[in-house]
Design a protein around this motif. Structure first.
Motif, PDB file in Angstrom:
ATOM      1  N   GLU A  19       1.625  12.151  16.006  1.00  8.05           N
ATOM      2  CA  GLU A  19       0.650  11.127  16.387  1.00  8.05           C
ATOM      3  C   GLU A  19      -0.679  11.326  15.677  1.00  8.05           C
ATOM      4  O   GLU A  19      -1.395  10.378  15.407  1.00  8.05           O
ATOM      5  N   GLN A  20      -0.973  12.562  15.409  1.00 10.70           N
ATOM      6  CA  GLN A  20      -2.222  12.829  14.706  1.00 10.70           C
ATOM      7  C   GLN A  20      -2.114  12.516  13.231  1.00 10.70           C
ATOM      8  O   GLN A  20      -3.071  12.652  12.487  1.00 10.70           O
ATOM      9  N   GLN A  25     -23.680   6.188  15.340  1.00  9.57           N
ATOM     10  CA  GLN A  25     -23.482   6.974  14.133  1.00  9.57           C
ATOM     11  C   GLN A  25     -23.526   6.037  12.927  1.00  9.57           C
ATOM     12  O   GLN A  25     -22.911   4.985  12.953  1.00  9.57           O
ATOM     13  N   MET A  47      -8.319   7.846   7.249  1.00  8.51           N
ATOM     14  CA  MET A  47      -6.889   8.042   7.267  1.00  8.51           C
ATOM     15  C   MET A  47      -6.157   6.722   7.427  1.00  8.51           C
ATOM     16  O   MET A  47      -5.168   6.452   6.771  1.00  8.51           O
ATOM     17  N   LEU A  48      -6.674   5.933   8.310  1.00  6.69           N
ATOM     18  CA  LEU A  48      -6.021   4.653   8.565  1.00  6.69           C
ATOM     19  C   LEU A  48      -5.938   3.863   7.262  1.00  6.69           C
ATOM     20  O   LEU A  48      -4.919   3.264   6.939  1.00  6.69           O
ATOM     21  N   SER A  49      -7.021   3.910   6.540  1.00  5.71           N
ATOM     22  CA  SER A  49      -7.092   3.117   5.326  1.00  5.71           C
ATOM     23  C   SER A  49      -6.267   3.696   4.181  1.00  5.71           C
ATOM     24  O   SER A  49      -5.557   2.985   3.485  1.00  5.71           O
ATOM     25  N   LYS A  89       0.818  -1.212   0.000  1.00  5.06           N
ATOM     26  CA  LYS A  89       0.000   0.000   0.000  1.00  5.06           C
ATOM     27  C   LYS A  89       0.848   1.258   0.000  1.00  5.06           C
ATOM     28  O   LYS A  89       0.541   2.227  -0.658  1.00  5.06           O
ATOM     29  N   ARG A 102       5.786   5.847  17.421  1.00  2.00           N
ATOM     30  CA  ARG A 102       4.840   6.899  17.776  1.00  2.00           C
ATOM     31  C   ARG A 102       3.450   6.339  17.581  1.00  2.00           C
ATOM     32  O   ARG A 102       3.165   5.766  16.527  1.00  2.00           O
ATOM     33  N   LYS A 103       2.609   6.483  18.571  1.00  2.00           N
ATOM     34  CA  LYS A 103       1.295   5.870  18.438  1.00  2.00           C
ATOM     35  C   LYS A 103       0.487   6.520  17.321  1.00  2.00           C
ATOM     36  O   LYS A 103       0.670   7.681  16.991  1.00  2.00           O
ATOM     37  N   ASN A 104      -0.365   5.753  16.766  1.00  2.00           N
ATOM     38  CA  ASN A 104      -1.180   6.225  15.653  1.00  2.00           C
ATOM     39  C   ASN A 104      -2.585   6.520  16.158  1.00  2.00           C
ATOM     40  O   ASN A 104      -3.366   5.629  16.454  1.00  2.00           O
ATOM     41  N   ASN A 105      -2.854   7.803  16.213  1.00  2.00           N
ATOM     42  CA  ASN A 105      -4.099   8.231  16.806  1.00  2.00           C
ATOM     43  C   ASN A 105      -5.325   7.759  16.048  1.00  2.00           C
ATOM     44  O   ASN A 105      -6.339   7.418  16.640  1.00  2.00           O
ATOM     45  N   ALA A 106      -5.203   7.764  14.742  1.00  2.00           N
ATOM     46  CA  ALA A 106      -6.351   7.363  13.925  1.00  2.00           C
ATOM     47  C   ALA A 106      -6.736   5.925  14.260  1.00  2.00           C
ATOM     48  O   ALA A 106      -7.902   5.617  14.498  1.00  2.00           O
ATOM     49  N   GLU A 116     -16.463  15.131  11.962  1.00  2.00           N
ATOM     50  CA  GLU A 116     -15.742  14.156  11.151  1.00  2.00           C
ATOM     51  C   GLU A 116     -14.440  13.742  11.817  1.00  2.00           C
ATOM     52  O   GLU A 116     -13.956  12.639  11.638  1.00  2.00           O
ATOM     53  N   MET A 176      -8.182   5.574  17.691  1.00  2.00           N
ATOM     54  CA  MET A 176      -9.540   6.062  17.820  1.00  2.00           C
ATOM     55  C   MET A 176     -10.528   5.112  17.159  1.00  2.00           C
ATOM     56  O   MET A 176     -11.587   4.831  17.699  1.00  2.00           O
ATOM     57  N   LEU A 177     -10.161   4.661  16.003  1.00  2.00           N
ATOM     58  CA  LEU A 177     -11.050   3.768  15.277  1.00  2.00           C
ATOM     59  C   LEU A 177     -11.373   2.557  16.149  1.00  2.00           C
ATOM     60  O   LEU A 177     -12.506   2.113  16.243  1.00  2.00           O
ATOM     61  N   ARG A 224     -21.900  10.994   8.309  1.00  3.01           N
ATOM     62  CA  ARG A 224     -20.730  11.859   8.360  1.00  3.01           C
ATOM     63  C   ARG A 224     -19.507  10.974   8.228  1.00  3.01           C
ATOM     64  O   ARG A 224     -19.397   9.957   8.897  1.00  3.01           O
ATOM     65  N   LYS A 225     -18.610  11.355   7.349  1.00  7.48           N
ATOM     66  CA  LYS A 225     -17.469  10.462   7.144  1.00  7.48           C
ATOM     67  C   LYS A 225     -16.588  10.415   8.391  1.00  7.48           C
ATOM     68  O   LYS A 225     -16.529  11.344   9.175  1.00  7.48           O
ATOM     69  N   ASN A 226     -15.931   9.326   8.529  1.00  9.21           N
ATOM     70  CA  ASN A 226     -15.093   9.113   9.707  1.00  9.21           C
ATOM     71  C   ASN A 226     -13.641   9.273   9.310  1.00  9.21           C
ATOM     72  O   ASN A 226     -13.048   8.430   8.652  1.00  9.21           O
ATOM     73  N   ASN A 227     -13.114  10.384   9.768  1.00  7.72           N
ATOM     74  CA  ASN A 227     -11.778  10.736   9.347  1.00  7.72           C
ATOM     75  C   ASN A 227     -10.727   9.729   9.794  1.00  7.72           C
ATOM     76  O   ASN A 227      -9.777   9.450   9.073  1.00  7.72           O
ATOM     77  N   ALA A 228     -10.890   9.230  10.988  1.00 11.28           N
ATOM     78  CA  ALA A 228      -9.901   8.292  11.511  1.00 11.28           C
ATOM     79  C   ALA A 228      -9.820   7.075  10.609  1.00 11.28           C
ATOM     80  O   ALA A 228      -8.743   6.655  10.189  1.00 11.28           O
ATOM     81  N   ALA A 229     -10.971   6.541  10.280  1.00  6.89           N
ATOM     82  CA  ALA A 229     -10.993   5.355   9.437  1.00  6.89           C
ATOM     83  C   ALA A 229     -10.417   5.666   8.069  1.00  6.89           C
ATOM     84  O   ALA A 229      -9.585   4.935   7.538  1.00  6.89           O
TER      85      ALA A 229
END
Lengths: 361, 361
Positions: free
Chosen positions: B138-139, B25, B77-79, A15, A70-74, A138, A77-78, B70-75
């Motif tokens: 981290e973000q 949600q 981004m992770l993807s 990816k 470094r932890k991955n916040n996304a 979002e 959270m997910l 509402r789209k889920n930003n965390a998901a």
DNA sequence: CGCCGAAATGGCATCGATAACATCGCAGGG
DNA sequence: CCCTGCGATGTTATCGATGCCATTTCGGCG
């Protein structure tokens, strides 16, 4: 232990960004492998879970350090459903009040272990505010501080406030919202009463834009105080918070002989008013007394130094966060509005009517 | 189609918040189900992918609307690995410069379709800045604008700037960093030359804290200009950007008979200086000319209105974002430092040496 | 009339971390 | 001496969206 080469073409799919060669950020799995434990243990260690042997913990921490993990916040959270982030909706300006409020909010949130995500809006219209709130939603914020002088609340915004805990600051309240505010009416009362007590028989007012709730409250407080004292209520002059608008209104006020005292709805406008009066040859405070609101840093260092009403913005930000967090943790808690009180700071821009100025501080 | 009940106890596990009854949600799957398409199609529709039939698109959009999806930003981004977010590290103050810069950054970023995440630091020490950058990392930010007057760059920070594209603003440069800055030396030169041209034989300087790079640059520019003109270089007075520190230094300057011109490193300090001179009976600009830096809103509306050097903060924020985005998209692009130029704004706080003030504007 | 290729859409694996559950080991009581 | 119980750790499913590939659909052309 080194039985499996990391490069053993695992899946057929890659990816990562096209640009090869760049080592990808290490993940928990990498840390786990290096430390010789499972990913779960790494997670527990980093979350400060108690049931982890000191020796294991040490191994994990060493691996973390070594890999620069470094932890991955996304991902976090997910997976957990919690973002530990609160959002702030604020106007995109550099008004003293907004900046300081944000300051207070950030500090308090950080102390409580929450991150802050800001969504600014360039205008006050409902659509823009909706957009800002959507952006925050979002991002998965757990709560929102609405720091916008809302007057009209659209049904859509109300719906949003229903799905995310919200605290309004200096804004109108909605059914699903907690409110934290400075008592603007009191601010106006303090200023106006001060001028009345100095013997002024009427107090004029340069207000902020009427769309702003705090401008409206200050105006109301000023009017009430005058009426309560049995004094006439002069017509309201309206500015837009800028020094320039204060200047314009000052030019008007200076031409009206009756004017001996002015309550200006912000310090920046007050500077403009004073400047205009100056140019028209009306002395402050000998001829005309002026009171501002905000207590900006410069208020003390202009000539004459400005009598003003200080607002505890930072404190209010903290209060807002406290309320919000309480509400996040216990969604059923009652919404009790909170109010913090402004304080009059007397300096050299006010003096007894017709009298000499007090000696400068 | 309604063959399978949604409630057919799928997995044994329920993750959702303990508080039942609250509808969760809606996700893409929900939208897909309602629209009668696959989640993939929903994704494509929302991403604006071209290959989606108008009819399908409409169905999807309707479903989105109906469910309030509402789209889920965390998901996302992770993807996708992309966050479309840039970070800003800035000092937790309400200095005019910082606020306006952030303003510019936000505006530009939003226009480019990026969100902005701010990490403030209360102090300038390396550890605090590292922390702020870590928080952003981290973000998952794709780039960082370092808006901190760094003088010392720690190896750790340098490492961070290597793994995330970074633009420094008014900070020192690191090897892996692009730099965008206002030419502070020029700012100082403009101010000093202006005073020299008015006939002043020496120009004093109230500087900012020496840890601040821009304070140092201004100081250097001032010194160079004096030397180039063959004039003596008076000792430097140092403030901390606050009006109060300007006031303290003003009290000193006012006691020195030689002083006829002062270049103050910020408008807020200049206000303090002027106030002090005023109290000591030295007139501005008749006895002493004062120049500030920043062109804050109030500079025009004090008495006398302040001659100052305006800095294009907003523009600079935009420039920083432009650079950053270019760098994100093409990591191998060269780092060309960019510089924007400040402009002298002559108002009423400066006058020819010993001369009368120009008529007020 | 049949086949090709592009357009439109669905299926599946995956990102990184965590919740829930399973497992393993060891200490102490019956 | 076995069994219960808890502490420490591993295993698996899952969050929500997307990338890649497979599949279906269809219009057009030889």
């Amino acid at each position: 232990m080194s039985s499996e080469t990391p490069e053993a073409g695992k899946g057929p799919v890659r990816k990562r960004t096209a640009g090869d060669g760049v080592a990808r950020q290490p993940g928990m799995t990498d840390v786990a492998r290096l430390a010789g434990v499972s990913a779960q243990t790494v997670s527990r260690t980093l979350a400060g879970h108690p049931n982890v042997q000191p020796k294991t913990r040490a191994k994990v921490l060493a691996a973390v350090e070594q890999l620069g993990y470094r932890k991955n916040n996304a991902a976090r959270m997910l997976s957990s459903g919690r973002s530990r982030t609160i959002g702030v909706v604020t106007l995109q300006t550099n008004f003293y009040s907004r900046t300081n409020l944000t300051f207070g909010i950030e500090t308090a949130a950080r102390e409580a272990g929450y991150a802050v995500s800001t969504a600014t809006t360039a205008s006050l219209d409902t659509a823009a505010i909706e957009q800002a709130m959507s952006r925050l939603a979002e991002q998965g914020v757990e709560g929102v501080v609405l720091s916008v002088p809302l007057v009209h609340v659209s049904p859509r915004i109300e719906q949003l406030t229903r799905s995310v805990p919200t605290v309004t600051v200096d804004g109108s309240r909605t059914p699903a919202t907690e409110v934290v505010a400075v008592d603007q009416t009191l601010a106006a009362r303090l200023a106006t009463r001060h001028l009345i007590e100095l013997g002024h028989e009427s107090v004029w007012h340069v207000a902020g834009p009427k769309e702003w709730l705090d401008a409206a409250s200050r105006c109301a407080g000023w009017r009430d105080t005058l009426q309560a004292a049995g004094l006439d209520v002069p017509p309201v002059l309206e500015g837009d918070w800028t020094p320039a608008s204060g200047y314009r209104n000052g030019l008007i006020l200076g031409k009206i002989p009756d004017v001996t005292a002015v309550f200006v709805a912000s310090d920046e406008m007050a500077f403009g008013v004073i400047r205009a009066l100056h140019e028209l040859g009306r002395r402050v405070p000998e001829d005309i007394s002026v009171v501002g609101v905000d207590d900006i840093a410069l208020a003390e260092y202009c000539s004459p130094s400005l009598t003003t009403v200080a607002q505890p913005f930072t404190e209010m930000g903290a209060l807002a966060v406290a309320h919000l967090l309480r509400h996040i943790e216990d969604p059923d808690a009652a919404h009790e509005p909170a109010c913090v009180e402004p304080a009059l700071i007397v300096r050299a821009s006010t003096a007894p009517v017709g009298g000499r100025a007090r000696p400068r501080p």
